[in-house]
Scaffold this motif. Structure first.
Motif, PDB file in Angstrom:
ATOM      1  N   ASN A  25       0.826  -1.208   0.000  1.00 43.92           N
ATOM      2  CA  ASN A  25       0.000   0.000   0.000  1.00 43.92           C
ATOM      3  C   ASN A  25       0.857   1.254   0.000  1.00 43.92           C
ATOM      4  O   ASN A  25       0.613   2.206  -0.749  1.00 43.92           O
ATOM      5  CB  ASN A  25      -0.928  -0.001   1.216  1.00 43.92           C
ATOM      6  N   ASN A  30       1.004   6.477  -4.649  1.00 42.26           N
ATOM      7  CA  ASN A  30       0.812   7.429  -5.756  1.00 42.26           C
ATOM      8  C   ASN A  30       0.626   6.726  -7.102  1.00 42.26           C
ATOM      9  O   ASN A  30       0.737   7.363  -8.152  1.00 42.26           O
ATOM     10  CB  ASN A  30       2.016   8.376  -5.826  1.00 42.26           C
ATOM     11  N   TYR A  34      -4.499   2.419  -8.285  1.00 43.51           N
ATOM     12  CA  TYR A  34      -4.236   1.394  -7.264  1.00 43.51           C
ATOM     13  C   TYR A  34      -5.328   1.465  -6.201  1.00 43.51           C
ATOM     14  O   TYR A  34      -5.721   2.545  -5.751  1.00 43.51           O
ATOM     15  CB  TYR A  34      -2.867   1.598  -6.631  1.00 43.51           C
ATOM     16  N   THR A  35      -5.785   0.303  -5.784  1.00 43.98           N
ATOM     17  CA  THR A  35      -6.806   0.204  -4.751  1.00 43.98           C
ATOM     18  C   THR A  35      -6.189  -0.361  -3.474  1.00 43.98           C
ATOM     19  O   THR A  35      -5.518  -1.399  -3.502  1.00 43.98           O
ATOM     20  CB  THR A  35      -7.949  -0.703  -5.211  1.00 43.98           C
ATOM     21  N   ARG A  36      -6.368   0.339  -2.385  1.00 46.44           N
ATOM     22  CA  ARG A  36      -5.809  -0.091  -1.084  1.00 46.44           C
ATOM     23  C   ARG A  36      -6.312  -1.489  -0.739  1.00 46.44           C
ATOM     24  O   ARG A  36      -7.476  -1.824  -0.953  1.00 46.44           O
ATOM     25  CB  ARG A  36      -6.238   0.911  -0.012  1.00 46.44           C
ATOM     26  N   GLU A 839     -13.826  10.926  -8.240  1.00 42.64           N
ATOM     27  CA  GLU A 839     -12.501  10.356  -8.025  1.00 42.64           C
ATOM     28  C   GLU A 839     -11.986  10.679  -6.633  1.00 42.64           C
ATOM     29  O   GLU A 839     -11.299   9.855  -6.013  1.00 42.64           O
ATOM     30  CB  GLU A 839     -11.548  10.875  -9.101  1.00 42.64           C
ATOM     31  N   ARG A 842     -13.682   8.279  -4.366  1.00 42.19           N
ATOM     32  CA  ARG A 842     -13.047   6.956  -4.461  1.00 42.19           C
ATOM     33  C   ARG A 842     -11.719   6.937  -3.717  1.00 42.19           C
ATOM     34  O   ARG A 842     -11.367   5.961  -3.045  1.00 42.19           O
ATOM     35  CB  ARG A 842     -12.813   6.602  -5.933  1.00 42.19           C
ATOM     36  N   GLU A 843     -10.977   8.058  -3.834  1.00 38.21           N
ATOM     37  CA  GLU A 843      -9.692   8.120  -3.154  1.00 38.21           C
ATOM     38  C   GLU A 843      -9.870   8.030  -1.645  1.00 38.21           C
ATOM     39  O   GLU A 843      -9.066   7.406  -0.940  1.00 38.21           O
ATOM     40  CB  GLU A 843      -8.975   9.425  -3.531  1.00 38.21           C
ATOM     41  N   SER A 846     -10.842   4.158  -1.360  1.00 35.67           N
ATOM     42  CA  SER A 846      -9.906   3.143  -1.838  1.00 35.67           C
ATOM     43  C   SER A 846      -8.457   3.602  -1.868  1.00 35.67           C
ATOM     44  O   SER A 846      -7.564   2.787  -2.102  1.00 35.67           O
ATOM     45  CB  SER A 846     -10.301   2.699  -3.249  1.00 35.67           C
ATOM     46  N   GLY A 847      -8.215   4.883  -1.685  1.00 35.88           N
ATOM     47  CA  GLY A 847      -6.853   5.386  -1.763  1.00 35.88           C
ATOM     48  C   GLY A 847      -6.043   5.074  -0.510  1.00 35.88           C
ATOM     49  O   GLY A 847      -6.576   4.706   0.546  1.00 35.88           O
ATOM     50  N   ASN A 849      -3.844   6.050   2.623  1.00 36.00           N
ATOM     51  CA  ASN A 849      -3.562   7.125   3.575  1.00 36.00           C
ATOM     52  C   ASN A 849      -2.258   6.760   4.279  1.00 36.00           C
ATOM     53  O   ASN A 849      -2.179   5.817   5.071  1.00 36.00           O
ATOM     54  CB  ASN A 849      -4.711   7.244   4.578  1.00 36.00           C
TER      55      ASN A 849
END
Length: 886
Positions: A25, A30, A34-36, A839, A842-843, A846-847, A849
């Motif tokens: 992750n 960046n 990519y999905t966490r 987006e 979504r971040e 799914s982004g 942190n």
């Protein structure tokens, strides 16, 4: 039972896996798309005994994603890409229309200004050359703008082809990843499945930037992808094929089939949807509007130019290219491979179709689809593409066959037309690129009018000529122009006012003895100080004259002792007027005529109907006056007015002309010494009562030459006869008159052309006896009236609904494109904001942190260390046990 050592090892392995995922992750924080991921650690259930555990295990590596958010992003991506593509193309077209080098509005203004200036000096050759130069510049501007639009249309096809190639590539990649995902379903704990899903999601997002898609996930993890209105693009491990046809349509070959279906109208969203929408909502309508504008200018200017005369006294020809040039009529139709997804036609002898522009001024600037549906042999429909309305339904026919609608005519010229054949009719799309100046000789510019009006020198009225103009240069009245030195009309026309507010039109071939025109339009009304059309001028109008057998009958004279009016002997009957082919909201009108109805009464009833003007007159002749001036005095009563004391026909004519009562009734007489012509100009019956000695008489003849003798009797007894009148009926275009009886009208009366190919408008006050001679303007080199008429075209509201001048119509086209450009730019920016919001959301879901992952890293590191300590304790315990045994 698992040992403490095994439990510690399981924890060590689980935390190591968790640390690997956290590291994955962090290092992909960046990475786009990519999905966490998250490791799900579960208690190991197997091997429990006496309440002791078996450690932990990695249940799965979860992909932290929301399918609804991903779907929203794809939808927003498709919308934004569509608007971005649409806006880019609209702004390109807008720049072309506003380009000063291609300004059509200024070129139109320059052309009509040049025509106006030529009217000031019609004999100036330089002025005439400038008209031709300005016309060539106008045609060049039209070609420049429309050529740019056609280049853009070609670019659009290229753009669609490029996008379709990429769609096929992405669809194939989705299929490949689908297969890999299906094979990784039992390896969910490794994280490899999640990476494949991320990769597929990236492909789907890129695909949605090309065209709007919908997805459905299968139980084995594979995704089905649909476009348009549910057409499958990907079905698990199978993929459809998309391509661009030669006509610029998009076709799809569904999975498991060998035939393509046209899906252009079903596709939306993405770059493809934006390009298609721009082409069909902006580019094609703009091409059509520009083409119709060019056709309207060419047709209006050509028609007016053809009505004037050049320096040689000849009628003008085309100034611009004919809108129905034989080289163009066959280029306005495209054969489409199929209709409504029905597939390609199997017709190898596809019919040839020609398209003619009849009326660009009121017709729609749109394309049409002609589809032979096969529901009935040869049946077809014509659908307007701008609104989807069906404008024509046809049945089987044998070529050549014509149909007309919306100001155009479609001719099925030859070949066969089979079920499934589809034609795209584009009447105006390319005329802007075809417009050109075809007149190059400045002396051939027809700036003058062929009409010359000479006022009689003894006219006493105060009439003014408002305008003159030719309405049809092919009218037979112009047949002799240029054939002799005089080149006069056939025939020349004389306007003669019989009262201050009534006039007749006469054939002035013999100026010493003008006669009624043939056909005779009859008595015309004149309104002082108003604009009066002096000639029947409406193209397509017709004139019907009485020609029935009753006119050839002349009753037997009767003996009477008073001056009571007799009857004309006309039978009863029915007149009918058919309006079905006219512009009037009428169907059929009928007039019942009792027996002995006067011509004046019939004319009044007809003139009360819409689109009908009727006039009547009654005429007879008197010859062979025998008056011995002895015995019983010779007397003649006309409609009850007794006249006596005449010895000759000239005396009788003078007496009639000076009779106030007869003059008030419109009854006039003139004599050449041999024949007295008596006329009632309003169509009243003429009743004659003759008295004299038995050997005294007159001969009376009606207008058909049927005659009878009225001879004297005894004093106080009169021999009497009544003569009826005739009618001239002028009908507006499309109206026809029929007679259901054999009377003064024939059963099928002939409809003759009413207009005289020219228009003359006068105003002011006229006086009885005023005359105007109308003939050919044979010395019209310096005449400018047709130039003024051509210049006036620019200000006339001719084109569109509601009708507008040409410049205003072009301004409307620019305005529409500008509004679409501005609105689409706003919508594009708004769609971009929505995409950014989706987006960002979504971040947040799914982004990665980094702060959160750092905490997880510490947490799993501590747990890892603790598991290692468990193993160390297990080792120590094992060592103690070994030492105690030894």
């Amino acid at each position: 039972m698992a040992s403490l050592f095994d439990i510690g090892v399981s924890g060590l392995r689980a935390q190591q896996s968790a640390l690997n995922i956290v590291g994955q992750n962090i290092t992909n924080a960046n990475t786009p798309g990519y999905t966490r991921q998250r490791v799900d650690i579960q208690t190991q259930i197997g091997g429990l005994s006496a309440g002791l555990g078996s450690g932990v295990t990695v249940g799965s590596v979860t992909r932290i994603a929301d399918a609804f958010v991903d779907e929203q992003i794809r939808s927003d991506k498709a919308r934004h890409a569509e608007l971005a593509s649409f806006t880019q193309n609209v702004q390109q077209l807008e720049a072309s229309l506003f380009d000063s080098q291609f300004g059509i509005d200024s070129a139109m203004r320059d052309f009509f200004d040049a025509v106006q200036n030529s009217s000031n000096e019609p004999t100036d050759l330089a002025m005439r050359e400038f008209v031709i130069s300005a016309g060539e510049a106008l045609a060049t501007r039209f070609r420049g703008v429309t050529d740019r639009s056609w280049l853009q249309a070609q670019d659009i096809v290229g753009s669609l082809e490029s996008s379709v190639v990429r769609v096929n590539e992405l669809a194939q990649l989705v299929v490949q990843i689908n297969e890999r995902i299906a094979g990784l379903q039992d390896q969910s704990s490794t994280g490899a499945l999640n990476l494949m899903i991320d990769q597929r999601e990236g492909l789907l997002k890129e695909l949605s930037g090309l065209v709007n898609i919908n997805t459905v996930e299968q139980d084995d993890g594979q995704v089905n992808v649909f476009v348009g209105k549910g057409q499958p693009l990907v079905l698990g491990a199978d993929v459809a094929l998309m391509e661009v046809t030669g006509d610029g349509d998009i076709a799809l070959r569904p999975v498991g089939t060998d035939s393509f279906q046209i899906v252009t109208s079903a596709l939306s969203g993405g770059e493809i949807g934006g390009v298609i929408r721009y082409r069909e909502e902006v580019l094609w309508p703009t091409q059509n509007e520009l083409g119709r504008l060019a056709a309207g200018i060419a047709l209006a200017v050509n028609e007016q130019h053809q009505l004037g005369i050049d320096t040689q006294g000849e009628f003008g020809g085309d100034l611009f290219r004919d809108v129905n040039d034989p080289d163009l009529i066959g280029q306005r139709v495209d054969y489409l491979a199929g209709a409504s997804g029905s597939g390609a036609s199997n017709n190898v002898d596809i019919g040839r179709v020609n398209v003619y522009i009849d009326d660009p001024f009121k017709g729609a600037a749109t394309d049409y689809e002609v589809y032979f549906d096969g529901a009935a042999e040869g049946s077809f429909t014509v659908k307007r593409r701008s609104d989807g309305e069906t404008v024509f339904r046809g049945t089987s026919f044998v070529p050549p066959h014509e149909i007309s609608f919306d100001g155009i005519t479609v001719e099925f010229a030859s070949g066969t037309f089979a079920p499934g054949d589809t034609f795209l009719v584009r009447p105006y799309a390319d005329f802007g690129t075809r417009l050109e100046m075809v007149l190059s000789d400045p002396s051939s510019l027809a700036l003058g009018s062929p009409i010359q009006i000479n006022e009689a020198p003894n006219n006493s009225g105060g009439t003014q000529l408002i305008s003159t103009g030719t309405t049809d240069a092919t009218h037979p009245i112009f047949a002799n122009l240029g054939q002799d030195s005089e080149g006069n009309f056939s025939p020349p026309i004389l306007i003669r006012f019989v009262t201050d507010d009534e006039f007749v039109l006469l054939d002035n071939t013999d100026p010493s003895q003008p006669v009624p025109l043939e056909p005779d339009p009859g008595l015309q009304r004149y309104l002082a100080n108003a604009e009066n059309q002096m000639l029947p001028a409406t193209p397509g109008s017709s004139i019907v004259q009485t020609s029935g057998p009753a006119l050839s009958l002349l009753g037997t004279p009767t003996l009477v002792t008073d001056f009571m009016a007799g009857t004309n002997g006309y039978p009863s009957g029915l007149l009918s007027l058919d309006y079905s082919q006219s512009d009037y909201d009428e169907d059929l009108r009928s007039i019942a005529l009792p027996a002995n109805t006067t011509a004046q009464e019939i004319a009044q009833q007809l003139s009360n109907l819409p689109g009908v003007v009727a006039s009547a007159k009654t005429s007879l002749s008197i010859t062979d006056l025998v008056n011995f001036d002895s015995g019983t005095a010779v007397e003649l009563a006309i409609n009850g007015e007794l006249i006596s004391g005449f010895a000759t026909l000239n005396d009788l004519a003078d007496a009639i002309s000076t009779n106030a009562s007869l003059s008030e009734q419109g009854i006039t007489a003139k004599s050449d010494g041999t024949t007295l012509s008596l006329e009632s100009r309003y169509g009243d019956d003429l009743t004659l009562h003759f008295q004299g000695d038995p050997n005294e008489s007159i001969t009376v003849a009606n207008n058909k030459g049927v005659s009878t003798m009225l001879n004297g009797n005894v004093s106080g007894v009169y021999r009497s006869i009544t003569v009826g009148g005739e009618l001239s009926v002028i009908l507006d275009p499309g109206i026809s008159l029929g007679a259901q009886y054999v009377g003064i009208f024939a059963a099928n009366p002939e409809h003759e052309r009413a207009d005289l190919g020219m228009s003359i408008v006068m105003s002011g006050a006229a006086r009885a006896g005023d005359e105007f001679r109308i003939g050919f303007n044979k010395d019209g080199t310096g005449d400018n009236r047709n130039a003024l008429a051509m210049a006036a075209i620019s200000d006339q509201s001719l084109i569109g609904i509601p009708a507008r001048p040409f410049a205003e119509m072009f301004g409307s086209v620019i305005q529409q494109v500008g509004v679409q450009s501005s609105q689409s730019s706003i919508n594009r920016d708004a769609a971009g904001v929505l995409l950014d919001q989706s987006e960002a959301f979504r971040e947040s879901v799914s982004g990665v942190n980094l702060d959160e992952e750092a905490a997880n890293l510490i947490e799993h590191e501590q747990a890892y260390n603790a598991s290692a300590q468990v193993i160390a304790v297990a080792r120590d315990i094992f060592d103690i046990l070994l030492n105690s045994v030894s």
